[in-house]
Design an enzyme around this catalytic site. Structure first.
Site, PDB file in Angstrom:
ATOM      1  N   ASP A  55       0.881  -1.171   0.000  1.00 12.18           N
ATOM      2  CA  ASP A  55       0.000   0.000   0.000  1.00 12.18           C
ATOM      3  C   ASP A  55       0.918   1.221   0.000  1.00 12.18           C
ATOM      4  O   ASP A  55       1.599   1.500   0.996  1.00 12.18           O
ATOM      5  CB  ASP A  55      -0.893  -0.028   1.245  1.00 12.18           C
ATOM      6  CG  ASP A  55      -1.813   1.181   1.310  1.00 12.18           C
ATOM      7  OD1 ASP A  55      -1.567   2.176   0.576  1.00 12.18           O
ATOM      8  OD2 ASP A  55      -2.780   1.140   2.097  1.00 12.18           O
ATOM      9  N   ASN A  79       2.066   4.998 -10.722  1.00 12.31           N
ATOM     10  CA  ASN A  79       0.758   4.859 -11.378  1.00 12.31           C
ATOM     11  C   ASN A  79      -0.374   4.600 -10.381  1.00 12.31           C
ATOM     12  O   ASN A  79      -1.538   4.917 -10.659  1.00 12.31           O
ATOM     13  CB  ASN A  79       0.861   3.700 -12.392  1.00 12.31           C
ATOM     14  CG  ASN A  79      -0.490   3.187 -12.837  1.00 12.31           C
ATOM     15  OD1 ASN A  79      -1.148   3.779 -13.690  1.00 12.31           O
ATOM     16  ND2 ASN A  79      -0.931   2.064 -12.252  1.00 12.31           N
ATOM     17  N   TYR A 146      -9.985  14.792  -5.954  1.00  8.73           N
ATOM     18  CA  TYR A 146      -9.200  13.970  -6.887  1.00  8.73           C
ATOM     19  C   TYR A 146      -8.413  14.885  -7.831  1.00  8.73           C
ATOM     20  O   TYR A 146      -7.197  14.716  -8.002  1.00  8.73           O
ATOM     21  CB  TYR A 146     -10.135  13.043  -7.677  1.00  8.73           C
ATOM     22  CG  TYR A 146      -9.430  12.251  -8.753  1.00  8.73           C
ATOM     23  CD1 TYR A 146      -8.476  11.285  -8.439  1.00  8.73           C
ATOM     24  CD2 TYR A 146      -9.710  12.483 -10.112  1.00  8.73           C
ATOM     25  CE1 TYR A 146      -7.826  10.562  -9.445  1.00  8.73           C
ATOM     26  CE2 TYR A 146      -9.071  11.769 -11.114  1.00  8.73           C
ATOM     27  CZ  TYR A 146      -8.127  10.814 -10.770  1.00  8.73           C
ATOM     28  OH  TYR A 146      -7.473  10.105 -11.759  1.00  8.73           O
ATOM     29  N   GLY A 147      -9.095  15.865  -8.410  1.00  7.65           N
ATOM     30  CA  GLY A 147      -8.408  16.806  -9.299  1.00  7.65           C
ATOM     31  C   GLY A 147      -7.339  17.592  -8.566  1.00  7.65           C
ATOM     32  O   GLY A 147      -6.240  17.826  -9.091  1.00  7.65           O
ATOM     33  N   ALA A 148      -7.653  17.986  -7.336  1.00  3.40           N
ATOM     34  CA  ALA A 148      -6.673  18.741  -6.533  1.00  3.40           C
ATOM     35  C   ALA A 148      -5.434  17.889  -6.271  1.00  3.40           C
ATOM     36  O   ALA A 148      -4.300  18.376  -6.323  1.00  3.40           O
ATOM     37  CB  ALA A 148      -7.310  19.183  -5.218  1.00  3.40           C
ATOM     38  N   ALA A 149      -5.648  16.601  -6.004  1.00  4.85           N
ATOM     39  CA  ALA A 149      -4.511  15.709  -5.743  1.00  4.85           C
ATOM     40  C   ALA A 149      -3.657  15.547  -6.995  1.00  4.85           C
ATOM     41  O   ALA A 149      -2.419  15.588  -6.929  1.00  4.85           O
ATOM     42  CB  ALA A 149      -5.029  14.339  -5.278  1.00  4.85           C
ATOM     43  N   LYS A 150      -4.297  15.380  -8.145  1.00  2.28           N
ATOM     44  CA  LYS A 150      -3.534  15.203  -9.386  1.00  2.28           C
ATOM     45  C   LYS A 150      -2.843  16.520  -9.784  1.00  2.28           C
ATOM     46  O   LYS A 150      -1.742  16.491 -10.360  1.00  2.28           O
ATOM     47  CB  LYS A 150      -4.443  14.706 -10.510  1.00  2.28           C
ATOM     48  CG  LYS A 150      -4.953  13.271 -10.309  1.00  2.28           C
ATOM     49  CD  LYS A 150      -3.835  12.227 -10.341  1.00  2.28           C
ATOM     50  CE  LYS A 150      -4.377  10.808 -10.512  1.00  2.28           C
ATOM     51  NZ  LYS A 150      -3.332   9.782 -10.427  1.00  2.28           N
ATOM     52  N   ILE A 179      -9.785   6.815 -20.002  1.00  5.52           N
ATOM     53  CA  ILE A 179      -9.179   5.576 -20.491  1.00  5.52           C
ATOM     54  C   ILE A 179     -10.107   4.416 -20.123  1.00  5.52           C
ATOM     55  O   ILE A 179     -10.368   4.188 -18.931  1.00  5.52           O
ATOM     56  CB  ILE A 179      -7.779   5.343 -19.857  1.00  5.52           C
ATOM     57  CG1 ILE A 179      -6.850   6.539 -20.094  1.00  5.52           C
ATOM     58  CG2 ILE A 179      -7.169   4.045 -20.401  1.00  5.52           C
ATOM     59  CD1 ILE A 179      -6.467   6.812 -21.535  1.00  5.52           C
TER      60      ILE A 179
HETATM   61  P1  NDP Z   1      -7.215   0.893 -12.017  1.00  7.15           P
HETATM   62  O1  NDP Z   1      -8.166   1.047 -10.888  1.00  7.15           O
HETATM   63  O2  NDP Z   1      -7.386  -0.279 -12.920  1.00  7.15           O
HETATM   64  O3  NDP Z   1      -5.705   0.901 -11.493  1.00  7.15           O
HETATM   65  C1  NDP Z   1      -5.293   1.505 -10.299  1.00  7.15           C
HETATM   66  C2  NDP Z   1      -4.310   0.555  -9.622  1.00  7.15           C
HETATM   67  O4  NDP Z   1      -3.709   1.207  -8.513  1.00  7.15           O
HETATM   68  C3  NDP Z   1      -4.985  -0.710  -9.100  1.00  7.15           C
HETATM   69  O5  NDP Z   1      -4.239  -1.829  -9.547  1.00  7.15           O
HETATM   70  C4  NDP Z   1      -4.926  -0.582  -7.582  1.00  7.15           C
HETATM   71  O6  NDP Z   1      -4.742  -1.872  -7.004  1.00  7.15           O
HETATM   72  C5  NDP Z   1      -3.704   0.308  -7.407  1.00  7.15           C
HETATM   73  N1  NDP Z   1      -3.731   1.128  -6.198  1.00  7.15           N
HETATM   74  C6  NDP Z   1      -4.639   2.058  -5.844  1.00  7.15           C
HETATM   75  N2  NDP Z   1      -4.338   2.584  -4.650  1.00  7.15           N
HETATM   76  C7  NDP Z   1      -3.195   1.962  -4.239  1.00  7.15           C
HETATM   77  C8  NDP Z   1      -2.380   2.064  -3.084  1.00  7.15           C
HETATM   78  N3  NDP Z   1      -2.680   2.883  -2.075  1.00  7.15           N
HETATM   79  N4  NDP Z   1      -1.274   1.290  -3.013  1.00  7.15           N
HETATM   80  C9  NDP Z   1      -0.963   0.425  -4.013  1.00  7.15           C
HETATM   81  N5  NDP Z   1      -1.691   0.289  -5.123  1.00  7.15           N
HETATM   82  C10 NDP Z   1      -2.802   1.054  -5.225  1.00  7.15           C
HETATM   83  O7  NDP Z   1      -7.362   2.231 -12.861  1.00  7.15           O
HETATM   84  P2  NDP Z   1      -6.419   2.891 -13.974  1.00  7.15           P
HETATM   85  O8  NDP Z   1      -5.517   1.881 -14.566  1.00  7.15           O
HETATM   86  O9  NDP Z   1      -7.315   3.643 -14.828  1.00  7.15           O
HETATM   87  O10 NDP Z   1      -5.595   3.933 -13.088  1.00  7.15           O
HETATM   88  C11 NDP Z   1      -4.184   4.072 -13.144  1.00  7.15           C
HETATM   89  C12 NDP Z   1      -3.847   5.533 -12.902  1.00  7.15           C
HETATM   90  O11 NDP Z   1      -4.372   6.307 -13.985  1.00  7.15           O
HETATM   91  C13 NDP Z   1      -4.435   6.125 -11.625  1.00  7.15           C
HETATM   92  O12 NDP Z   1      -3.460   6.939 -10.999  1.00  7.15           O
HETATM   93  C14 NDP Z   1      -5.599   6.959 -12.133  1.00  7.15           C
HETATM   94  O13 NDP Z   1      -5.891   8.033 -11.268  1.00  7.15           O
HETATM   95  C15 NDP Z   1      -5.056   7.428 -13.464  1.00  7.15           C
HETATM   96  N6  NDP Z   1      -6.064   7.884 -14.424  1.00  7.15           N
HETATM   97  C16 NDP Z   1      -6.990   7.018 -14.956  1.00  7.15           C
HETATM   98  C17 NDP Z   1      -7.924   7.481 -15.874  1.00  7.15           C
HETATM   99  C18 NDP Z   1      -8.973   6.607 -16.489  1.00  7.15           C
HETATM  100  O14 NDP Z   1      -9.893   7.131 -17.153  1.00  7.15           O
HETATM  101  N7  NDP Z   1      -8.903   5.288 -16.361  1.00  7.15           N
HETATM  102  C19 NDP Z   1      -7.956   8.893 -16.273  1.00  7.15           C
HETATM  103  C20 NDP Z   1      -6.918   9.700 -15.692  1.00  7.15           C
HETATM  104  C21 NDP Z   1      -6.011   9.193 -14.798  1.00  7.15           C
HETATM  105  P3  NDP Z   1      -5.262  -2.219  -5.509  1.00  7.15           P
HETATM  106  O15 NDP Z   1      -6.654  -1.683  -5.398  1.00  7.15           O
HETATM  107  O16 NDP Z   1      -5.178  -3.708  -5.461  1.00  7.15           O
HETATM  108  O17 NDP Z   1      -4.300  -1.577  -4.573  1.00  7.15           O
END
Ligand code: NDP
Length: 242
Positions: A55, A79, A146-150, A179
């Site tokens: 985590d 990511n 969420y937007g503020a964090a990004k 996406i």
């Molecule tokens: P997913 O939910 O498929 O992927 C996010 C991944 O991050 C999951 O595998 C999750 O696994 C992991 N994760 C989340 N929080 C934690 C944590 N605290 N520690 C470790 N792992 C974590 O979505 P996406 O592939 O779409 O997202 C990938 C990135 O792209 C993110 O940062 C998202 O904000 C960004 N993004 C996505 C967009 C979209 O439209 N899809 C648009 C813009 C940005 P687990 O829950 O098992 O920890």
């Protein structure tokens, strides 16, 4: 040369696609996440992918992760993240304690996680290496915590670029628009909202994880060694810049 690459949140969606790309090229990839299931599936795709549960919001978990990682990391892809508002109940009255919790959850998931991970790995990043943060189009729109964090992530990336630049390490943000084919929206994306997101693009289609792979692969390649501190928007023209 084979590189050591860490893709946080690499068990699903964009992270999974990025990990598979580098593994197919012969790089040694570690993927992380909190759930065992997706990690196991991700690691089963290739002998070059290893999964470690972590985590990334938890400093102790990051200390443990360090014991599982190689001494040299060439590429770090921050990511892991997502919009934690999907996990919280919308409040009906002003409850500042739950508002604070929900707000902090997004900061933790999308900003603190990347900052902690980069700090933990700072000394292991190799000269000539690269860091990529997965930001979002939400950083430039009204998108709550969420937007503020990004947006914070994109700003903090400037510091990373400045601090690591003298070691020849670049730091950039890839900011996706919508996406498809990831777990991001869970069950919260109505057909109407999806239609609006696609309509907002110039390309007339949803992005797919491969679109993000292309941008990440370029930024960590030898062709991009003088590109740092930048945001590369990958959104089909849903938001344009000059
Ligand atoms: P997913 O939910 O498929 O992927 C996010 C991944 O991050 C999951 O595998 C999750 O696994 C992991 N994760 C989340 N929080 C934690 C944590 N605290 N520690 C470790 N792992 C974590 O979505 P996406 O592939 O779409 O997202 C990938 C990135 O792209 C993110 O940062 C998202 O904000 C960004 N993004 C996505 C967009 C979209 O439209 N899809 C648009 C813009 C940005 P687990 O829950 O098992 O920890």
């Amino acid at each position: 040369m084979s590189r050591n690459i860490l893709v946080t949140g690499g068990g699903t969606g964009i992270g999974r696609a990025v990990a598979e790309h580098f593994a197919a090229q012969g790089d040694a990839v570690v993927i992380t996440g909190r759930r065992f299931g997706p990690l196991k599936e991700g690691a089963a795709q290739s002998d070059n992918v290893r999964a470690v549960r972590c985590d990334h919001t938890d400093p102790d978990a990051l200390h443990r992760l360090l014991t599982e990682l190689p001494e040299r990391i060439d590429v770090l892809i921050n990511n892991a993240g997502g919009n934690t508002d999907f996990d919280s109940e919308p409040g009906t009255e002003v409850d500042l304690a739950s508002y604070a919790r929900a707000f902090r959850a997004n900061l933790d998931a999308n900003l603190i996680s990347a900052a902690l991970t980069t700090k933990a790995l700072e000394s292991r990043l190799s000269a000539g290496g690269a860091v990529v943060q997965i930001g979002s189009i939400a950083a430039d729109q009204a998108s709550g915590s969420y937007g503020a964090a990004k947006a914070g992530l994109a700003n903090w990336n400037l510091n990373v670029a400045a601090e690591l630049g003298p070691r020849g390490i670049t730091a950039n943000v890839v900011a996706p628009g919508y996406i498809a084919d990831t777990e991001f929206f869970r069950s919260y994306l109505s057909a109407e909202r999806r239609g609006r997101l696609v309509d907002s693009t110039a390309t007339g289609r949803a992005g797919v994880p491969a679109d993000i792979v292309g941008a990440v692969a370029f930024l960590v390649s030898s062709a991009a060694r003088h590109i740092t501190g930048q945001v590369l928007n990958v959104n089909g023209g849903a938001r344009t810049t000059r």
